[in-house]
Design an enzyme around this catalytic site. Sequence first.
Site, PDB file in Angstrom:
ATOM      1  N   ASP A  59       0.822  -1.220   0.000  1.00 35.75           N
ATOM      2  CA  ASP A  59       0.000   0.000   0.000  1.00 35.75           C
ATOM      3  C   ASP A  59       0.854   1.267   0.000  1.00 35.75           C
ATOM      4  O   ASP A  59       2.000   1.272   0.457  1.00 35.75           O
ATOM      5  CB  ASP A  59      -0.895   0.033   1.241  1.00 35.75           C
ATOM      6  CG  ASP A  59      -2.107  -0.873   1.091  1.00 35.75           C
ATOM      7  OD1 ASP A  59      -2.180  -1.607   0.084  1.00 35.75           O
ATOM      8  OD2 ASP A  59      -2.968  -0.849   1.996  1.00 35.75           O
ATOM      9  N   HIS A 114      -5.399   9.543  -0.633  1.00 35.94           N
ATOM     10  CA  HIS A 114      -5.338   8.738   0.580  1.00 35.94           C
ATOM     11  C   HIS A 114      -6.247   9.301   1.674  1.00 35.94           C
ATOM     12  O   HIS A 114      -5.829   9.545   2.813  1.00 35.94           O
ATOM     13  CB  HIS A 114      -3.904   8.629   1.098  1.00 35.94           C
ATOM     14  CG  HIS A 114      -3.679   7.413   1.958  1.00 35.94           C
ATOM     15  ND1 HIS A 114      -3.908   7.412   3.318  1.00 35.94           N
ATOM     16  CD2 HIS A 114      -3.259   6.166   1.653  1.00 35.94           C
ATOM     17  CE1 HIS A 114      -3.620   6.216   3.818  1.00 35.94           C
ATOM     18  NE2 HIS A 114      -3.228   5.436   2.820  1.00 35.94           N
ATOM     19  N   HIS A 211       3.877  -2.421   3.193  1.00 32.76           N
ATOM     20  CA  HIS A 211       3.861  -1.048   2.684  1.00 32.76           C
ATOM     21  C   HIS A 211       5.172  -0.744   1.973  1.00 32.76           C
ATOM     22  O   HIS A 211       6.252  -1.107   2.472  1.00 32.76           O
ATOM     23  CB  HIS A 211       3.659  -0.032   3.815  1.00 32.76           C
ATOM     24  CG  HIS A 211       2.314  -0.104   4.462  1.00 32.76           C
ATOM     25  ND1 HIS A 211       2.000  -1.052   5.414  1.00 32.76           N
ATOM     26  CD2 HIS A 211       1.191   0.642   4.287  1.00 32.76           C
ATOM     27  CE1 HIS A 211       0.742  -0.896   5.804  1.00 32.76           C
ATOM     28  NE2 HIS A 211       0.224   0.139   5.133  1.00 32.76           N
TER      29      HIS A 211
END
Length: 699
Positions: A59, A114, A211
């Site tokens: 992500d 985001h 991530h």
Amino acid sequence: MLLDGYLRAEVGNDQRVRSDASASKVPQSVLDGGPFLSFEGGTARTGSVPDKTIVLTFDDGPDPRWTQKVLDILDDNDVPGTFFLVGSMVSRYPDLVRRMVDDGDEVGVHTFTHVDLSYQSASRVTREIAQTQLALAGAAGITTTLFRAPYSSTNDAIDNYSWPVYKKLGAMGYTSVFIDKDSEDWQQPGVSEIVEGATPKSGEGASVLFHDAGGNRAQTLEALPLYIKKMKARGYTFTTVSGAQQQAQGQVRQSAPANARQGDPEQAAHRPADAATLWEGRALLGAVAVAEWTVPGLASVLGVVGVAVLGRFAMMLVLARRHHRQRNRRRFAWGPPVTEPVSVIVPAYNEKECIANTLNSLAASTHPIEIVVVDDGSTDGTAEIAESLGLTNVRVVRQPNAGKSAALNNGVRHARYDIVVMMDGDTVFEPDTVQRLVQPFGDPEVGAVAGNAKVGNRNTVIGAWQHIEYVMGFNLDRRMYDLLRCMPTIPGAIGAFRREAVLGVGGMSEDTLAEDTDITIALHRAGWRVVYAEHARAWTEAPASPGQLWRQRYRWSYGTMQALWKHRKSVTDRGPSGRFGRVGMPLVVLFQIVTPVFAPLIDVFTVYAMIFVDFKASLLAWLAVLLVQLVCAAYAFRLDRERYRYLLMLPLQQIAYRQLMYLVLIHSCVTAATGGRLRWQKLKRTGEVATPAPGTRAG
């Protein structure tokens, strides 16, 4: 700036994250289901990762520092990944997305900025997705059917607020992807904890979260290869979201290697972008590239401008103080007192409102003078008014209308004395003004003297703003330029010259609209010294309306540019001419043209920061700059013995008046760049300025 701020989550930023909301409206089958949520046929369905299979998901990227290294690790271990990308990051680093697609990895939408979509309007949700798709199209020529919401995790995190968002996206054909295992690498718990957190129970398949952006990912880079090797040793294979879905449906081609990245069917979520989307995406990336280069460039210019502005203030304060102390010492003298008569030249064109006040103020002079009124073809009876006053030392010279420069040159030709004082027809002198103005001619090196022009009609807002500007800007500047021996302008309202110096440089030139700046520079180049007499005061009528002010300052600034260009060769000259060219010219260009042109950046960035970044910090920074200006202005008012009450107008002057001056200067720059011509324009006068009573304090 707005685009760059949007990309960096400054514009439109919403940091709200929902938690602990009810899920009463979410089907239990979804809450307990697998990590892949779709709405085929309008019915919610979930899918799971097959046993002994890992879907590596990443992500918040792409990130120029971390994503590249994550991709290298996947390459080295020959496993694919599914990257849920933030659109703003895609638009800034498209090369990384192209590499992902070329390597056989899969990409999904992670919104453009985001934000938690459960707080956003339907239009914002659609925009967040559409803009990310455009960025993907521009970067890699594809769109995707995969979506992961920011701040999402396992299915049981779906609540009554986010559920409508997932249904909306499902109706648009998106598969929402959740996770089975969270490595929690974003908390940086340590490498072993990351590996442990990502490991599913024996034999179970899992969608695993890592991530590749959003913070320091050093632990992720260290843990990822260890995790891959550990899971391979346990007999696990790695695939993408699409690959896992196809495996669950028994559609994997038997010939495909288990962990292959190239040519695998994992990219089934990708769709070639249509022509319109492709070109819109490329346009978006082009705009982002411009913003990425432009905004830092503007910020750099802002830094230079800020340093220049503060440096100028510091220089003005230091040199103004030195100038004041030097010229006001008891024993200071320019030389022998100047007592011989002088000629005062008053060019006049339609000055019926002012000419009587002007001539009566001169008649009260304590220094012997002759007054030469040059009537430049007036049609309102100016010459007749001057003659009707019956003043014995006044001569009126008539000429056809030819402009101010011609009128001044005609006055110099008719002058009887070696020193000539030039003034405007709308200006009044104090009784001792001429006497104080001519004393510097006791020094034979002095060829011209600038007096202290003051705004007489200062009791209006626009008059008060100009009053502050005259006292703070013009007169502090003149003190500085005097000590540096590079005075750029003798004000048309009050200036004195040696007649031989004026004739020696050819008189007042008609080449520019700023004849006062032109002749001042010419005198410097001819080797004469130009100084400032702070106690020689003249009271002038400033423009009383924004329109008149615009026309006056437009002529001033454009004329100054003309004069600087005319004398550009002084930069390479030797002697006094070269001194002005290498000292005065750069200072004038920097402080009167370049810095003011770019100074609006300070205001733009300040307003931007107040709205989108940090209001309090930005306001404090602006107030700090205002305080510096206030200190300079207060010192200038002290030197000129002016009333401080006008400084109450300074904040409003910075907000409104300064913007007008910026626009005027920019307009002048455009005129100069395009080679336009500007005629001299007569301002409307009221004649309201009279000589202050003797002994009264200014203001």
